[in-house]
Design a protein around this motif. Structure first.
Motif, mmCIF file in Angstrom:
data_model
loop_
_atom_site.group_PDB
_atom_site.id
_atom_site.type_symbol
_atom_site.label_atom_id
_atom_site.label_comp_id
_atom_site.label_asym_id
_atom_site.label_seq_id
_atom_site.Cartn_x
_atom_site.Cartn_y
_atom_site.Cartn_z
ATOM 1 N N ASP A 27 0.792 -1.235 0.000
ATOM 2 C CA ASP A 27 0.000 0.000 0.000
ATOM 3 C C ASP A 27 0.820 1.278 0.000
ATOM 4 O OD1 ASP A 27 -2.218 -1.594 0.082
ATOM 5 O OD2 ASP A 27 -2.539 -1.362 2.225
ATOM 6 N N GLY A 28 2.053 1.218 0.422
ATOM 7 C CA GLY A 28 2.860 2.433 0.533
ATOM 8 C C GLY A 28 2.852 2.960 1.958
ATOM 9 N N ASP A 29 3.309 4.188 2.119
ATOM 10 C CA ASP A 29 3.477 4.763 3.454
ATOM 11 C C ASP A 29 2.401 5.771 3.821
ATOM 12 O OD1 ASP A 29 5.719 3.250 3.726
ATOM 13 O OD2 ASP A 29 7.129 4.871 3.329
ATOM 14 N N ASP A 30 1.320 5.859 3.066
ATOM 15 C CA ASP A 30 0.266 6.826 3.358
ATOM 16 C C ASP A 30 -0.880 6.158 4.111
ATOM 17 O OD1 ASP A 30 1.693 8.763 2.089
ATOM 18 O OD2 ASP A 30 0.606 8.577 0.193
ATOM 19 N N CYS A 31 -1.525 6.942 4.958
ATOM 20 C CA CYS A 31 -2.668 6.464 5.727
ATOM 21 C C CYS A 31 -3.830 6.181 4.779
ATOM 22 C CB CYS A 31 -3.062 7.515 6.760
ATOM 23 S SG CYS A 31 -4.549 7.120 7.701
ATOM 24 N N ARG A 32 -4.547 5.141 5.018
ATOM 25 C CA ARG A 32 -5.664 4.760 4.154
ATOM 26 C C ARG A 32 -6.841 5.726 4.295
ATOM 27 N NH1 ARG A 32 -7.059 -0.647 2.043
ATOM 28 N NH2 ARG A 32 -8.892 -0.267 0.804
ATOM 29 N N ARG A 33 -7.014 6.318 5.461
ATOM 30 C CA ARG A 33 -8.150 7.214 5.684
ATOM 31 C C ARG A 33 -7.853 8.656 5.315
ATOM 32 N NH1 ARG A 33 -12.475 5.455 9.520
ATOM 33 N NH2 ARG A 33 -12.085 3.267 9.848
ATOM 34 N N CYS A 34 -6.776 9.235 5.873
ATOM 35 C CA CYS A 34 -6.538 10.664 5.655
ATOM 36 C C CYS A 34 -5.522 10.938 4.546
ATOM 37 C CB CYS A 34 -6.085 11.333 6.953
ATOM 38 S SG CYS A 34 -4.451 10.848 7.528
ATOM 39 N N ARG A 35 -4.904 9.914 3.997
ATOM 40 C CA ARG A 35 -3.961 10.014 2.872
ATOM 41 C C ARG A 35 -2.697 10.812 3.196
ATOM 42 N NH1 ARG A 35 -6.025 5.908 0.713
ATOM 43 N NH2 ARG A 35 -7.945 6.165 -0.415
ATOM 44 N N ARG A 36 -2.393 10.989 4.463
ATOM 45 C CA ARG A 36 -1.160 11.668 4.851
ATOM 46 C C ARG A 36 -0.090 10.630 5.147
ATOM 47 N NH1 ARG A 36 -2.495 17.014 8.199
ATOM 48 N NH2 ARG A 36 -4.099 17.779 6.792
ATOM 49 N N PRO A 37 1.187 10.996 4.995
ATOM 50 C CA PRO A 37 2.252 10.031 5.241
ATOM 51 C C PRO A 37 2.340 9.644 6.723
ATOM 52 C CG PRO A 37 3.166 12.166 4.661
ATOM 53 C CD PRO A 37 1.688 12.267 4.510
ATOM 54 N N MET A 38 2.673 8.387 6.962
ATOM 55 C CA MET A 38 2.840 7.888 8.323
ATOM 56 C C MET A 38 4.308 7.870 8.689
ATOM 57 S SD MET A 38 0.136 4.834 8.799
ATOM 58 C CE MET A 38 0.334 4.097 7.201
ATOM 59 N N ARG A 39 4.573 7.942 9.980
ATOM 60 C CA ARG A 39 5.946 7.866 10.467
ATOM 61 C C ARG A 39 6.118 6.539 11.176
ATOM 62 N NH1 ARG A 39 7.583 12.843 13.798
ATOM 63 N NH2 ARG A 39 9.401 11.506 13.985
ATOM 64 N N PHE A 40 7.117 5.783 10.740
ATOM 65 C CA PHE A 40 7.354 4.464 11.295
ATOM 66 C C PHE A 40 8.466 4.465 12.347
ATOM 67 C CE2 PHE A 40 5.255 3.867 7.302
ATOM 68 C CZ PHE A 40 4.352 2.852 7.565
ATOM 69 N N GLU A 86 -10.368 17.037 11.402
ATOM 70 C CA GLU A 86 -9.621 16.960 10.147
ATOM 71 C C GLU A 86 -10.444 16.280 9.056
ATOM 72 O OE1 GLU A 86 -5.336 15.277 8.570
ATOM 73 O OE2 GLU A 86 -6.101 14.667 10.513
ATOM 74 N N VAL A 87 -11.064 15.170 9.393
ATOM 75 C CA VAL A 87 -11.868 14.440 8.405
ATOM 76 C C VAL A 87 -13.098 15.257 8.013
ATOM 77 C CG1 VAL A 87 -13.232 12.360 8.017
ATOM 78 C CG2 VAL A 87 -11.028 12.193 9.141
ATOM 79 N N GLN A 88 -13.737 15.892 8.970
ATOM 80 C CA GLN A 88 -14.912 16.709 8.664
ATOM 81 C C GLN A 88 -14.545 17.882 7.761
ATOM 82 O OE1 GLN A 88 -16.489 17.701 12.513
ATOM 83 N NE2 GLN A 88 -17.802 15.890 12.570
ATOM 84 N N GLU A 89 -13.385 18.493 8.001
ATOM 85 C CA GLU A 89 -12.943 19.603 7.162
ATOM 86 C C GLU A 89 -12.665 19.125 5.733
ATOM 87 O OE1 GLU A 89 -11.929 23.450 6.051
ATOM 88 O OE2 GLU A 89 -12.984 22.719 7.828
ATOM 89 N N ARG A 90 -12.034 17.983 5.582
ATOM 90 C CA ARG A 90 -11.759 17.443 4.248
ATOM 91 C C ARG A 90 -13.057 17.116 3.512
ATOM 92 N NH1 ARG A 90 -6.547 14.691 3.158
ATOM 93 N NH2 ARG A 90 -5.086 15.629 4.592
ATOM 94 N N VAL A 91 -14.024 16.552 4.209
ATOM 95 C CA VAL A 91 -15.313 16.231 3.593
ATOM 96 C C VAL A 91 -16.029 17.513 3.183
ATOM 97 C CG1 VAL A 91 -17.604 15.292 4.072
ATOM 98 C CG2 VAL A 91 -15.586 14.020 4.741
ATOM 99 N N ARG A 93 -14.681 20.439 2.413
ATOM 100 C CA ARG A 93 -14.007 21.018 1.247
ATOM 101 C C ARG A 93 -14.337 20.250 -0.035
ATOM 102 N NH1 ARG A 93 -7.943 22.433 3.422
ATOM 103 N NH2 ARG A 93 -8.578 24.053 4.871
ATOM 104 N N LYS A 94 -14.372 18.937 0.085
ATOM 105 C CA LYS A 94 -14.693 18.117 -1.088
ATOM 106 C C LYS A 94 -16.115 18.408 -1.564
ATOM 107 C CE LYS A 94 -15.167 13.344 -2.536
ATOM 108 N NZ LYS A 94 -15.234 11.961 -2.093
ATOM 109 N N ASN A 95 -17.048 18.504 -0.632
ATOM 110 C CA ASN A 95 -18.438 18.794 -1.002
ATOM 111 C C ASN A 95 -18.587 20.178 -1.616
ATOM 112 O OD1 ASN A 95 -19.269 16.296 -0.129
ATOM 113 N ND2 ASN A 95 -19.888 17.010 1.896
ATOM 114 N N GLU A 96 -17.870 21.163 -1.060
ATOM 115 C CA GLU A 96 -17.915 22.505 -1.638
ATOM 116 C C GLU A 96 -17.363 22.519 -3.057
ATOM 117 O OE1 GLU A 96 -15.876 25.273 0.818
ATOM 118 O OE2 GLU A 96 -17.495 25.377 2.287
ATOM 119 N N ALA A 97 -16.247 21.844 -3.255
ATOM 120 C CA ALA A 97 -15.648 21.790 -4.594
ATOM 121 C C ALA A 97 -16.600 21.124 -5.583
ATOM 122 C CB ALA A 97 -14.323 21.046 -4.550
ATOM 123 N N GLU A 98 -17.286 20.097 -5.129
ATOM 124 C CA GLU A 98 -18.248 19.402 -5.991
ATOM 125 C C GLU A 98 -19.423 20.313 -6.351
ATOM 126 O OE1 GLU A 98 -20.999 15.531 -5.435
ATOM 127 O OE2 GLU A 98 -18.896 15.312 -4.840
#
Length: 111
Positions: A27-40, A86-91, A93-98
């Motif tokens: 999957d890579g190093d990004d979070c599945r939910r927020c798509r930001r990089p994770m630190r291991f 954070e998730v509510q803000e992303r949702v 913004r996505k809805n506004e853009a749509e």
């Protein structure tokens, strides 16, 4: 194989590390939910550290398949992860853009 019975905590820790490595390669190093990089490199239990999440809960006591697992931040994997600011803000913004793209399409059709 005897290590499984003599030092079960070490065996389990090694299994978890192998599973984490396999999922990270897939999957890579990004979070599945927020798509930001994770630190291991963070200590275990840190809020921004990786956590293995089960996508669809199994109905039986089967061992979870690698295809049914993904990596998320520990904070994103919380019980109410979909209700964080954070998730509510992303949702939002996505809805506004749509909405704006819909109105632009309508205006373009009228012209």
């Amino acid at each position: 194989m005897i290590a499984r019975y003599v030092t079960p905590w070490k065996f389990r820790r090694e299994q978890d590390a192998q599973r984490l490595h396999a999922i990270r390669q897939r999957d890579g190093d990004d979070c599945r939910r927020c798509r930001r990089p994770m630190r291991f490199d963070l200590p275990a239990g840190h809020d921004s550290g990786p956590k293995v999440e089960i996508i669809v809960p199994a109905t039986t006591d089967e061992e979870e398949a690698l295809d049914n697992l993904c990596l998320c931040h520990r904070r994103c994997n919380a019980e109410n992860a979909d209700f964080t600011r954070e998730v509510q803000e992303r949702v939002r913004r996505k809805n506004e853009a749509e909405l704006f793209s819909r109105s632009r399409r309508r205006a373009a059709k009228r012209a």
